[in-house]
Design a protein around this motif. Structure first.
Motif, mmCIF file in Angstrom:
data_model
loop_
_atom_site.group_PDB
_atom_site.id
_atom_site.type_symbol
_atom_site.label_atom_id
_atom_site.label_comp_id
_atom_site.label_asym_id
_atom_site.label_seq_id
_atom_site.Cartn_x
_atom_site.Cartn_y
_atom_site.Cartn_z
ATOM 1 N N PRO A 154 0.799 -1.231 0.000
ATOM 2 C CA PRO A 154 0.000 0.000 0.000
ATOM 3 C C PRO A 154 0.827 1.274 0.000
ATOM 4 O O PRO A 154 0.379 2.303 -0.504
ATOM 5 N N ASN A 155 2.038 1.251 0.588
ATOM 6 C CA ASN A 155 2.934 2.412 0.592
ATOM 7 C C ASN A 155 2.152 3.689 0.905
ATOM 8 O O ASN A 155 2.124 4.646 0.130
ATOM 9 N N ILE A 156 1.526 3.717 2.049
ATOM 10 C CA ILE A 156 0.546 4.752 2.399
ATOM 11 C C ILE A 156 1.211 6.122 2.562
ATOM 12 O O ILE A 156 2.195 6.273 3.281
ATOM 13 N N ARG A 157 0.651 7.111 1.866
ATOM 14 C CA ARG A 157 1.065 8.512 1.996
ATOM 15 C C ARG A 157 -0.137 9.300 2.511
ATOM 16 O O ARG A 157 -1.028 9.676 1.743
ATOM 17 N N PRO A 158 -0.207 9.542 3.825
ATOM 18 C CA PRO A 158 -1.400 10.191 4.382
ATOM 19 C C PRO A 158 -1.731 11.530 3.735
ATOM 20 O O PRO A 158 -2.919 11.896 3.658
ATOM 21 N N MET A 159 -0.727 12.268 3.241
ATOM 22 C CA MET A 159 -1.022 13.579 2.647
ATOM 23 C C MET A 159 -1.831 13.472 1.361
ATOM 24 O O MET A 159 -2.432 14.451 0.916
ATOM 25 N N LYS A 182 3.131 -6.442 1.788
ATOM 26 C CA LYS A 182 4.371 -5.812 2.247
ATOM 27 C C LYS A 182 4.006 -4.462 2.841
ATOM 28 O O LYS A 182 3.386 -3.632 2.168
ATOM 29 N N VAL A 183 4.346 -4.243 4.108
ATOM 30 C CA VAL A 183 4.054 -2.957 4.746
ATOM 31 C C VAL A 183 5.268 -2.471 5.519
ATOM 32 O O VAL A 183 6.092 -3.261 5.974
ATOM 33 N N SER A 184 5.348 -1.165 5.661
ATOM 34 C CA SER A 184 6.393 -0.557 6.486
ATOM 35 C C SER A 184 5.843 -0.286 7.880
ATOM 36 O O SER A 184 4.625 -0.369 8.128
ATOM 37 N N ALA A 185 6.730 0.068 8.788
ATOM 38 C CA ALA A 185 6.282 0.465 10.132
ATOM 39 C C ALA A 185 5.382 1.693 10.056
ATOM 40 O O ALA A 185 4.393 1.799 10.793
ATOM 41 N N ASP A 186 5.684 2.620 9.145
ATOM 42 C CA ASP A 186 4.830 3.802 8.986
ATOM 43 C C ASP A 186 3.443 3.407 8.493
ATOM 44 O O ASP A 186 2.432 3.977 8.938
ATOM 45 N N ASP A 187 3.374 2.444 7.547
ATOM 46 C CA ASP A 187 2.063 1.951 7.101
ATOM 47 C C ASP A 187 1.268 1.412 8.282
ATOM 48 O O ASP A 187 0.079 1.708 8.438
ATOM 49 N N LEU A 188 1.915 0.604 9.109
ATOM 50 C CA LEU A 188 1.219 -0.026 10.233
ATOM 51 C C LEU A 188 0.760 1.001 11.258
ATOM 52 O O LEU A 188 -0.300 0.846 11.872
ATOM 53 N N ARG A 189 1.543 2.051 11.440
ATOM 54 C CA ARG A 189 1.119 3.095 12.385
ATOM 55 C C ARG A 189 -0.106 3.840 11.870
ATOM 56 O O ARG A 189 -0.922 4.318 12.665
ATOM 57 N N TRP A 190 -0.249 3.943 10.544
ATOM 58 C CA TRP A 190 -1.461 4.564 9.989
ATOM 59 C C TRP A 190 -2.644 3.608 10.090
ATOM 60 O O TRP A 190 -3.753 4.014 10.415
ATOM 61 N N ILE A 191 -2.409 2.333 9.820
ATOM 62 C CA ILE A 191 -3.478 1.341 9.864
ATOM 63 C C ILE A 191 -4.057 1.214 11.272
ATOM 64 O O ILE A 191 -5.277 1.175 11.462
ATOM 65 N N ALA A 192 -3.193 1.158 12.268
ATOM 66 C CA ALA A 192 -3.637 0.971 13.654
ATOM 67 C C ALA A 192 -2.796 1.867 14.557
ATOM 68 O O ALA A 192 -1.851 1.403 15.199
ATOM 69 N N PRO A 193 -3.097 3.153 14.618
ATOM 70 C CA PRO A 193 -2.212 4.112 15.285
ATOM 71 C C PRO A 193 -2.069 3.923 16.788
ATOM 72 O O PRO A 193 -1.099 4.410 17.370
#
Length: 210
Positions: A154-159, A182-193
């Motif tokens: 997903p390579n999530i970019r909240p902006m 495949k997720v990064s730690a930043d992705d996971l923090r957005w998914i479940a903060p």
């Protein structure tokens, strides 16, 4: 074969004299390039502009053994990501998407069929957050997930996300159609903060039920 779907854009990266230099980018395009250079038969499902920066992307992809048979040509300009790097080397991105090639992908741009023996990788920030591209790739996943192996980054970019609840719901649906994520730690923090990263990693569907 691996078919990679998502954005192909140009990063404008700071040079040493106060300006920027254009570099081919976009995490799905980078994935396809890496696979192609390793000798894996790879195709990119992207929307490439018919401009000078689009030509830069095409040359970069083709010389990296990436098949562009599924790529769509767009008269809109190439999507841009302007990169700024702080003193600690951390990159910050500003995206220029509206009216550009990637943001305009429609369901009608999807290929009628993929090779029967191909795996599908969907990646990148735009395929989750930017409409109508997000709907196009969800349609592709819905159509293909019973027919082949699917991987997702997903390579999530909240902006880039206007409606976080809708984006989380979309990602939840995609997890149900994916074999490898495949997720990064930043992705996971957005998914479940509000939860520890290792707890979220252990779950197949890490979202709170609504």
């Amino acid at each position: 074969m691996i078919v990679v779907g998502g954005e192909a854009l140009v990063d404008l990266v700071p040079d040493r004299v106060g300006g920027y230099r254009p570099l081919p980018g976009g995490s799905p395009a980078n994935t396809a390039v890496g696979l192609g250079r390793l000798g894996t038969q790879t195709a990119l499902l992207a929307r490439l502009a018919d401009d000078r920066l689009g030509a830069l992307l095409r040359d970069h992809l083709e010389t990296s053994n990436v098949d562009l048979g599924f790529a769509v040509t767009s008269t809109a300009p190439t999507t841009l990501a302007v990169v700024d790097v702080d003193q600690d080397g951390v990159a910050d991105y500003s995206f220029y998407v509206d009216g550009c090639a990637d943001g305009g992908r429609q369901v009608t741009d999807l290929p009628a069929a993929l090779p029967p023996d191909a795996a599908l990788h969907v990646g990148g920030s735009f395929a989750l957050a930017v409409e109508p591209m997000a709907t196009a790739f969800e349609t592709l996943l819905s159509r293909e997930h019973r027919n082949r192996a699917i991987t997702l980054d997903p390579n999530i970019r909240p902006m880039l996300i206007d409606d976080h609840a809708a984006a989380r719901a979309r990602l939840r649906r995609r997890l149900g159609m994916t074999d490898i994520v495949k997720v990064s730690a930043d992705d996971l923090r957005w998914i479940a903060p509000d939860r520890p990263v290792h707890d979220v990693v252990a779950e197949r569907t890490p979202f709170p039920q609504t």
